[in-house]
Design a protein around this motif. Structure first.
Motif, mmCIF file in Angstrom:
data_model
loop_
_atom_site.group_PDB
_atom_site.id
_atom_site.type_symbol
_atom_site.label_atom_id
_atom_site.label_comp_id
_atom_site.label_asym_id
_atom_site.label_seq_id
_atom_site.Cartn_x
_atom_site.Cartn_y
_atom_site.Cartn_z
ATOM 1 N N ASP A 1 -2.933 -1.819 12.392
ATOM 2 C CA ASP A 1 -2.901 -2.925 11.428
ATOM 3 C C ASP A 1 -1.558 -3.620 11.313
ATOM 4 N N ARG A 2 -0.482 -2.954 11.741
ATOM 5 C CA ARG A 2 0.853 -3.519 11.552
ATOM 6 C C ARG A 2 1.724 -3.279 12.778
ATOM 7 N N GLY A 3 2.649 -4.227 12.983
ATOM 8 C CA GLY A 3 3.656 -4.095 14.024
ATOM 9 C C GLY A 3 4.505 -5.339 14.085
ATOM 10 N N GLY A 4 5.846 -5.184 13.991
ATOM 11 C CA GLY A 4 6.727 -6.347 14.009
ATOM 12 C C GLY A 4 6.422 -7.246 12.832
ATOM 13 N N ASP A 5 6.214 -8.527 13.094
ATOM 14 C CA ASP A 5 5.907 -9.502 12.042
ATOM 15 C C ASP A 5 4.429 -9.553 11.680
ATOM 16 N N VAL A 6 3.622 -8.751 12.324
ATOM 17 C CA VAL A 6 2.171 -8.794 12.116
ATOM 18 C C VAL A 6 1.753 -7.751 11.082
ATOM 19 N N ASP A 7 1.009 -8.214 10.082
ATOM 20 C CA ASP A 7 0.370 -7.332 9.098
ATOM 21 C C ASP A 7 -1.063 -7.817 8.936
ATOM 22 N N LEU A 8 -1.956 -7.204 9.689
ATOM 23 C CA LEU A 8 -3.351 -7.648 9.680
ATOM 24 C C LEU A 8 -4.046 -7.361 8.350
ATOM 25 N N THR A 9 -3.501 -6.468 7.534
ATOM 26 C CA THR A 9 -4.113 -6.187 6.229
ATOM 27 C C THR A 9 -3.976 -7.378 5.287
ATOM 28 N N ALA A 10 -3.088 -8.313 5.594
ATOM 29 C CA ALA A 10 -2.892 -9.497 4.757
ATOM 30 C C ALA A 10 -3.889 -10.608 5.078
ATOM 31 N N MET A 11 -4.603 -10.465 6.181
ATOM 32 C CA MET A 11 -5.507 -11.518 6.652
ATOM 33 C C MET A 11 -6.950 -11.203 6.267
ATOM 34 N N PRO A 12 -7.768 -12.243 6.113
ATOM 35 C CA PRO A 12 -9.206 -12.003 5.896
ATOM 36 C C PRO A 12 -9.825 -11.314 7.107
ATOM 37 N N ALA A 13 -10.864 -10.542 6.869
ATOM 38 C CA ALA A 13 -11.505 -9.756 7.930
ATOM 39 C C ALA A 13 -11.980 -10.626 9.090
ATOM 40 N N ASP A 14 -12.517 -11.814 8.816
ATOM 41 C CA ASP A 14 -12.998 -12.664 9.905
ATOM 42 C C ASP A 14 -11.843 -13.191 10.759
ATOM 43 N N ALA A 15 -10.689 -13.424 10.150
ATOM 44 C CA ALA A 15 -9.510 -13.868 10.907
ATOM 45 C C ALA A 15 -9.001 -12.729 11.792
ATOM 46 N N VAL A 16 -8.964 -11.514 11.249
ATOM 47 C CA VAL A 16 -8.538 -10.348 12.032
ATOM 48 C C VAL A 16 -9.487 -10.152 13.217
ATOM 49 N N ALA A 17 -10.773 -10.258 12.973
ATOM 50 C CA ALA A 17 -11.752 -10.092 14.054
ATOM 51 C C ALA A 17 -11.551 -11.148 15.137
ATOM 52 N N ALA A 18 -11.279 -12.396 14.755
ATOM 53 C CA ALA A 18 -11.048 -13.465 15.736
ATOM 54 C C ALA A 18 -9.787 -13.185 16.551
ATOM 55 N N CYS A 19 -8.734 -12.729 15.897
ATOM 56 C CA CYS A 19 -7.495 -12.394 16.609
ATOM 57 C C CYS A 19 -7.741 -11.251 17.589
ATOM 58 N N ARG A 20 -8.407 -10.221 17.144
ATOM 59 C CA ARG A 20 -8.649 -9.066 18.008
ATOM 60 C C ARG A 20 -9.537 -9.422 19.197
ATOM 61 N N ARG A 21 -10.496 -10.312 19.005
ATOM 62 C CA ARG A 21 -11.320 -10.764 20.146
ATOM 63 C C ARG A 21 -10.448 -11.469 21.182
ATOM 64 N N ALA A 22 -9.546 -12.315 20.701
ATOM 65 C CA ALA A 22 -8.664 -13.045 21.616
ATOM 66 C C ALA A 22 -7.736 -12.086 22.359
#
Length: 152
Positions: free
Chosen positions: A44-65
């Motif tokens: 969920d986290r690393g560097g400047d990225v904190d996926l817990t701050a994002m909506p679930a659909d946005a996280v899913a779109a990022c992970r697909r990419a």
């Protein structure tokens, strides 16, 4: 660092220098506290990225990419824009390494001007920019999320 920003016709040379960096650093260990796009498929986290701050659909779109990228990994600069590149007679220099990490090398090349596009890498960069900027630059992050395109 002495030199000028890249202009028209300089970007293929910048891409060659980035590819040289990638080839020299293949297999290097990850920067402490950072995660690659591959690692962020489950973390969920690393560097400047904190996926817990994002909506679930946005996280899913990022992970697909990111999942579409696959391997190999090397050091990536993370932000090779014109302001962070210097051209001189001595060669090409890269500034501002705060976004550097071990990740997929295509991420450094996807946003360079005047080069053939790679839709998968471009989507992965858009996802990275959205995730990394979600808290600090929310308008920019949302604009990059909106640019996500399905992998080719």
């Amino acid at each position: 660092m002495a030199g000028r920003e890249p202009g028209a016709g300089d970007w293929p040379a910048v891409a060659r220098e980035l590819r040289r960096l990638h080839s020299l650093t293949a297999g290097w260990p990850q920067r402490p506290g950072f995660r690659s796009t591959t690692e962020l498929l489950t973390a969920d986290r690393g560097g400047d990225v904190d996926l817990t701050a994002m909506p679930a659909d946005a996280v899913a779109a990022c992970r697909r990419a990111w999942a579409a990228l696959g391997g190999p990994h090397s050091v990536v600069h993370g932000d090779p824009c014109a302001a962070n590149v210097r051209m001189s007679a001595a060669g090409i220099g890269l500034l501002d390494w705060d976004e550097a990490r071990v990740d997929h090398p295509a991420l450094d090349l996807a946003d360079l001007p005047d080069l053939p596009g790679d839709g998968v890498a471009k989507s992965a960069v858009n996802a990275w920019e959205a995730a990394a900027g979600w808290r600090l630059e929310p308008a920019y992050a949302r604009s990059r999320l909106a640019e996500l395109t399905p992998p080719d």
